[in-house]
Design a protein around this motif. Sequence first.
Motif, short mmCIF file in Angstrom:
data_model
loop_
_atom_site.label_atom_id
_atom_site.label_comp_id
_atom_site.label_asym_id
_atom_site.label_seq_id
_atom_site.Cartn_x
_atom_site.Cartn_y
_atom_site.Cartn_z
N GLY A 221 -18.33 18.57 -10.64
CA GLY A 221 -18.62 17.33 -11.34
C GLY A 221 -17.36 16.57 -11.65
N PRO A 222 -17.50 15.45 -12.35
CA PRO A 222 -16.33 14.63 -12.70
C PRO A 222 -15.43 15.36 -13.69
N THR A 223 -14.13 15.03 -13.65
CA THR A 223 -13.18 15.71 -14.52
C THR A 223 -12.81 14.89 -15.74
N ILE A 224 -13.38 13.69 -15.89
CA ILE A 224 -13.14 12.90 -17.09
C ILE A 224 -14.45 12.35 -17.62
N ALA A 225 -14.47 12.03 -18.91
CA ALA A 225 -15.63 11.39 -19.52
C ALA A 225 -15.15 10.16 -20.27
N GLY A 226 -15.70 9.02 -19.95
CA GLY A 226 -15.25 7.77 -20.56
C GLY A 226 -15.67 7.60 -21.99
N GLY A 227 -16.81 8.19 -22.37
CA GLY A 227 -17.28 8.02 -23.74
C GLY A 227 -17.56 6.56 -24.06
N GLU A 228 -17.15 6.11 -25.23
CA GLU A 228 -17.36 4.73 -25.65
C GLU A 228 -16.05 4.14 -26.20
N VAL A 229 -15.88 2.87 -25.95
CA VAL A 229 -14.78 2.13 -26.59
C VAL A 229 -15.37 1.44 -27.82
N VAL A 230 -14.74 1.64 -28.98
CA VAL A 230 -15.23 1.08 -30.23
C VAL A 230 -14.32 -0.08 -30.64
N ILE A 231 -14.89 -1.27 -30.75
CA ILE A 231 -14.15 -2.45 -31.19
C ILE A 231 -14.67 -2.81 -32.57
N SER A 232 -13.79 -2.86 -33.57
CA SER A 232 -14.24 -3.15 -34.94
C SER A 232 -13.42 -4.25 -35.57
N SER A 233 -14.02 -4.91 -36.55
CA SER A 233 -13.35 -6.00 -37.27
C SER A 233 -13.75 -5.95 -38.74
N ASN A 234 -12.79 -6.18 -39.62
CA ASN A 234 -13.04 -6.25 -41.06
C ASN A 234 -12.65 -7.63 -41.58
N VAL A 235 -13.51 -8.23 -42.39
CA VAL A 235 -13.18 -9.53 -42.97
C VAL A 235 -13.38 -9.48 -44.48
N ASP A 236 -12.45 -10.08 -45.21
CA ASP A 236 -12.57 -10.25 -46.66
C ASP A 236 -13.00 -11.68 -46.93
N VAL A 237 -14.13 -11.84 -47.62
CA VAL A 237 -14.67 -13.17 -47.88
C VAL A 237 -14.90 -13.35 -49.39
N VAL A 238 -14.52 -14.52 -49.87
CA VAL A 238 -14.79 -14.89 -51.27
C VAL A 238 -15.81 -16.00 -51.26
#
Length: 239
Positions: free
Chosen positions: A218-235
């Motif tokens: 079988g394949p020798t690597i697993a890509g899994g998932e790329v996680v892109i995140s963002s945090n915003v501070d709002v008043v």
Amino acid sequence: MKTMNRTRFFILPLLLFLIAFSSQAQQQLMPPHVRVTGVGEVKVPPTEVVVNLGVETREKTLDAARRASDKAAASIINYLKKQGVDAKDIQTSYVTLQPVYNGGEYGRTTPDFYLAQKSMTVVLKKLNKYDEILAGLYEVGANRVDGVRFQVADLEKYKAEARQRAVADAMQKATSLTSELGAKVGRVYSINENTYNDGPRPMYKTAMMESAAYDANGPTIAGGEVVISSNVDVVFVIE
């Protein structure tokens, strides 16, 4: 001298008073508000794999080491191009050529051998060909793999989506908080996207990927998932 000291004695308290007054005035001018932090996250499968590989040669003479290293590097580049890898996705990132002394007589001027190293960064856009291409690279001269990481080609699109989710999350939190107290969310007073890591950029991060268990069939690597995140501070202003 006494006059200068007296002047400083009066100026310092005055400055402290002005600073405190300015801070208090700003607080009084700011309307009733609620401050929240919104978090947005997008998970997508990777579309590219970045491979850091290299060539290391050892020869008795400097010229022989250089020629051997250059020959192996040229073979690698030619092989990658034949596999459909674009020239812009192949980059030489490190080159060194140096004598190596393994001890022995003090003050000796003749090295035991010369070490030549070349490192390259290659972007492979066909993940299903990773095993095939890597095997071919070993055959044409690559003898070192320094690292593998996954990424997505259209990252900006997912950054925008993560940011939208963060803003929506902030709005939901503000609405929930104010409604519990019988108030209402008004206009946005200020908004700021957090920054972190190694530069002044929005808060996006790529998750570490897990390698697959070894399977000869079988394949020798697993890509899994790329996680892109963002945090915003709002008043938000409270109405």
